[in-house]
Structure formats: C-alpha cells, structure tokens
Design an enzyme around this catalytic site. Structure first.
Site, PDB file in Angstrom:
ATOM      1  N   CYS A  56      38.786  35.722  46.929  1.00  0.00           N
ATOM      2  CA  CYS A  56      39.247  37.027  46.458  1.00  0.00           C
ATOM      3  C   CYS A  56      39.567  36.949  44.967  1.00  0.00           C
ATOM      4  O   CYS A  56      39.764  35.858  44.417  1.00  0.00           O
ATOM      5  CB  CYS A  56      40.501  37.439  47.220  1.00  0.00           C
ATOM      6  N   GLU A  58      42.301  37.581  43.444  1.00  0.00           N
ATOM      7  CA  GLU A  58      43.586  36.941  43.184  1.00  0.00           C
ATOM      8  C   GLU A  58      43.461  35.423  43.160  1.00  0.00           C
ATOM      9  O   GLU A  58      44.113  34.752  42.359  1.00  0.00           O
ATOM     10  CB  GLU A  58      44.628  37.348  44.236  1.00  0.00           C
ATOM     11  N   ARG A  84      38.471  52.741  43.464  1.00  0.00           N
ATOM     12  CA  ARG A  84      39.281  52.653  44.684  1.00  0.00           C
ATOM     13  C   ARG A  84      40.756  52.469  44.394  1.00  0.00           C
ATOM     14  O   ARG A  84      41.586  52.582  45.290  1.00  0.00           O
ATOM     15  CB  ARG A  84      38.784  51.520  45.581  1.00  0.00           C
TER      16      ARG A  84
END
Length: 145
Positions: A56, A58, A84
C-alpha cells in the site's frame, strides 16, 4: 478523542491529492500517501498494486522516508486516485504504522468531516509488535534452563 484537522493537515492532504492526480496511472498505482516528518518535510509515495499483494502507499511511504533519512513521522494521510478523496489505512497498514510510529496521527474522513486521529485509536487493544520482541541480550536466557 478525534480533533478537527488543522492547516498543516490540509497541506498533507493537498500533497497526497496532487500525487494521486499526477502520478497514479492505471491499476498499478491507485493510492497516494503523504506524511509530515518531524523536521517538517513532506514525504510522498504511491502504492505498487500487484495481484500477489503489492504494498500500500503507506508502506511504500515508510521505505521512502527511510531512504531519505527520515525515521520520525508526525502525521500521515492517504488519498485515492480519480478524486476518491481521503481513504483510511487498511488493517495491515494500521498495524505497521502503529509499530513504526506509535505517536503518529492519521487523517481520516468521517461522517463529521476530516479528522486527525492517533494511530492507536484506529487499533484499540492492539497487538504491539515491540512489546513482544525477545530480549536478545546474551545475559538473558531465551528459554528456561
């Protein structure tokens, strides 16, 4: 307790949104993350999607920060591509962020708007990796004699 985001948090959101809009292309890169280092620098990254479970945004951010000599992060936010908006970290990222940066603040979208929440609040009663590491000091036996 959650608190309203401040100007610094909005700067992080803008940085992540800019990366999401300009660097996320196709299905391989769909999320961007931005974090503020303790020294004030903003670090950004994107996810590396792969059907085998790519990292991901992060998690890529943690490595990117380390590559730049940053080991202390104060706040983080993730933003999805295609407008989004702010997206909360997944369970794996919550755990890793907590383990690396126990005092980290995470920006999330709630029904009441954007909030900055301590990462520990995202994982109440969490397993803390550092609390369960064996003491490898040679003077301490690892198992009973």
């Amino acid at each position: 307790m959650a608190m309203q985001t401040d100007r610094v948090d909005h700067e992080l959101i803008r940085a992540a949104a800019h990366v999401a809009a300009t660097r996320c292309r196709g299905d391989n890169h769909t999320m961007a993350a931005a974090a503020r280092a303790r020294d004030g620098r903003i670090i950004t990254a994107v996810n590396a999607y792969h059907f085998t479970g790519g990292p991901c945004a992060e998690l890529v951010l943690i490595g990117t920060a380390a590559a730049q000599g940053v080991y202390e992060l104060d706040a983080v936010v993730a933003v999805g591509d295609r407008d989004r908006g702010v997206v909360p970290p997944c369970g794996r990222c919550r755990q890793v962020l907590l383990d690396y940066f126990p005092a980290l603040k995470v920006i999330v979208a709630t029904n009441e708007g954007l909030r900055t929440i301590p990462v520990s609040d995202l994982l109440p009663e969490s397993y803390i990796w550092a609390d369960h590491q064996l003491d490898t000091d040679e003077s301490t036996p690892l198992s009973p004699s």
